[in-house]
Every structure is written in structure tokens, then in C-alpha cells.
Design a protein around this motif. Structure first.
Motif, short mmCIF file in Angstrom:
data_model
loop_
_atom_site.label_atom_id
_atom_site.label_comp_id
_atom_site.label_asym_id
_atom_site.label_seq_id
_atom_site.Cartn_x
_atom_site.Cartn_y
_atom_site.Cartn_z
N MET A 130 0.85 -1.19 0.00
CA MET A 130 0.00 0.00 0.00
C MET A 130 0.88 1.24 0.00
SD MET A 130 -2.98 -1.24 -0.09
CE MET A 130 -3.87 0.26 0.03
N PRO A 131 0.46 2.27 -0.69
CA PRO A 131 1.25 3.51 -0.71
C PRO A 131 1.20 4.20 0.66
CG PRO A 131 -0.80 3.81 -1.90
CD PRO A 131 -0.72 2.36 -1.54
N GLU A 132 2.14 5.06 0.88
CA GLU A 132 2.22 5.78 2.15
C GLU A 132 0.97 6.62 2.38
OE1 GLU A 132 5.02 9.18 4.13
OE2 GLU A 132 5.98 7.70 2.81
N ALA A 133 0.36 7.11 1.31
CA ALA A 133 -0.84 7.95 1.43
C ALA A 133 -1.99 7.16 2.09
CB ALA A 133 -1.27 8.46 0.06
N TYR A 134 -2.09 5.86 1.80
CA TYR A 134 -3.15 5.04 2.42
C TYR A 134 -2.95 4.97 3.93
CZ TYR A 134 -5.92 1.06 3.88
OH TYR A 134 -6.80 0.26 4.55
N TRP A 135 -1.71 4.77 4.36
CA TRP A 135 -1.45 4.66 5.79
C TRP A 135 -1.61 6.01 6.48
CZ3 TRP A 135 -2.11 0.07 7.27
CH2 TRP A 135 -1.76 -0.98 6.45
N THR A 136 -1.30 7.07 5.79
CA THR A 136 -1.53 8.41 6.34
C THR A 136 -3.03 8.65 6.50
OG1 THR A 136 0.48 9.22 5.27
CG2 THR A 136 -1.12 10.88 5.98
N TRP A 137 -3.80 8.27 5.47
CA TRP A 137 -5.26 8.41 5.53
C TRP A 137 -5.82 7.59 6.70
CZ3 TRP A 137 -8.79 4.38 4.85
CH2 TRP A 137 -10.12 4.76 4.83
N SER A 138 -5.36 6.35 6.84
CA SER A 138 -5.85 5.47 7.92
C SER A 138 -5.53 6.05 9.29
CB SER A 138 -5.24 4.08 7.80
OG SER A 138 -5.61 3.47 6.60
N ARG A 139 -4.30 6.51 9.46
CA ARG A 139 -3.88 7.07 10.75
C ARG A 139 -4.66 8.35 11.05
NH1 ARG A 139 1.15 6.73 9.84
NH2 ARG A 139 1.47 8.84 9.08
N THR A 140 -4.86 9.20 10.05
CA THR A 140 -5.62 10.44 10.24
C THR A 140 -7.08 10.13 10.60
OG1 THR A 140 -4.21 11.54 8.62
CG2 THR A 140 -6.28 12.63 9.17
N LEU A 141 -7.65 9.15 9.93
CA LEU A 141 -9.04 8.76 10.23
C LEU A 141 -9.14 8.20 11.65
CD1 LEU A 141 -11.93 8.53 9.32
CD2 LEU A 141 -11.35 6.36 8.21
N TYR A 142 -8.17 7.38 12.03
CA TYR A 142 -8.16 6.84 13.39
C TYR A 142 -8.10 7.98 14.41
CZ TYR A 142 -6.60 4.53 17.63
OH TYR A 142 -6.49 4.11 18.93
N ARG A 143 -7.25 8.95 14.19
CA ARG A 143 -7.15 10.10 15.11
C ARG A 143 -8.46 10.88 15.15
NH1 ARG A 143 -4.99 10.27 19.09
NH2 ARG A 143 -5.21 12.49 19.14
N SER A 144 -9.13 11.01 14.02
CA SER A 144 -10.43 11.71 13.98
C SER A 144 -11.46 10.97 14.83
CB SER A 144 -10.94 11.83 12.55
OG SER A 144 -10.08 12.61 11.78
#
Length: 155
Positions: A130-144
Motif C-alpha cells: 500500500m502507498p504511504e498515502a493510504y497509511w496516512t489516511w488510515s492514521r488520520t481517520l483513526y485520530r479523527s
């Protein structure tokens, strides 16, 4: 609004059954808890009427009503209609209290469903590059979601 904004960013459901499952679970929990609450209240009434060790009146129902609304009859003289009115108020307040408990449980279930949806999305991506953008999106969503949980908890 914050809840809706976080929910819009969550990954979608894969099928309509998966989408309906949380709603069915919420309805089942609410129904079971309301039925159990009603049973508990009725059993408490029956036990007080049956085991009235110090009856205030010869009639057990009248004795129960007098005891259940004793604070009311400190101000007003006893009357059957006022006693029944006091009992109806007691039942309504009891179910209002139960409703608040159920409402808080449902909020918790809704928040945990958000985390479960994110988790299901992550599980679908296991062992796939998975690209880094997917993991950034996942982590940001988790924080939200965590921020929403804190906001709900504070409220």
C-alpha cells in the motif's frame, strides 16, 4: 456535525447486510434493555406489595401506593387518584432513567462501529503493498475517531 463529518470519511460497507447489522444490533439491545427494565420494575412492585412487613393500610395496593409516594403525602392528604398519579410519575421517571442508560450505550456502540469499520478496511489490505498515502489516511481517520470519542465523552 463532527460525528457526521467523521462518518463520511469512513470506508463504505461492502454489502447491504453489513450496513444493516449495526442498526439491527442497536434495536435488539434497546428492546432487550427496555424489556428487562420493565420486568425489573414490575418485580420490584410485586415484591414490595407481597412482602410489606409494615403495612400502612389494610389494602396491600393502597399501602404500596402510600409508601411509593410518601413524599407526596407529606404535603397532600392521601387520595387514590393522587397515589396513582404519583405512581405513573414514578414509572415515567424510571423509564426516562433507563432511556438515558440505553442512549449512552448506543452512543458507545456507534463509536465502536466506527473503529470496527476502519479495522475491517485495514484487514482487507493485509499483505498487500500500500502507498504511504493510504497509511496516512488510515492514521488520520483513526485520530479523527479518537477525537470524536473524546468529544462525546466530554459532552
Amino acid at each position: 456535525r463532527h460525528w457526521a463529518a467523521v462518518e463520511r470519511r469512513l470506508p463504505g460497507y461492502t454489502c447491504c447486510l453489513q450496513r444493516a447489522r449495526p442498526a439491527r444490533r442497536l434495536k435488539l439491545v434497546a428492546f432487550v434493555l427496555l424489556v428487562v427494565s420493565l420486568m425489573e420494575h414490575l418485580l420490584s412492585i410485586i415484591s414490595v406489595v407481597y412482602y410489606d412487613f409494615c403495612p400502612r393500610r389494610s389494602d396491600p395496593v393502597e399501602s404500596y401506593l402510600l409508601g411509593a409516594s410518601a413524599q407526596l403525602f407529606e404535603v397532600f392528604p392521601y387520595s387514590n387518584w393522587l397515589a396513582w398519579l404519583g405512581k405513573i410519575q414514578n414509572v415515567l421517571l424510571t423509564f426516562g432513567w433507563s432511556y438515558m442508560d440505553i442512549f449512552l450505550m448506543m452512543l458507545g456502540m456507534g463509536l465502536s462501529e466506527m473503529l470496527a469499520r476502519l479495522n475491517r478496511s485495514l484487514e482487507q489490505q493485509v499483505r498487500q503493498p500500500m502507498p504511504e498515502a493510504y497509511w496516512t489516511w488510515s492514521r488520520t481517520l483513526y485520530r479523527s475517531i479518537v477525537e470524536l470519542i473524546r468529544e462525546v465523552d466530554d459532552a
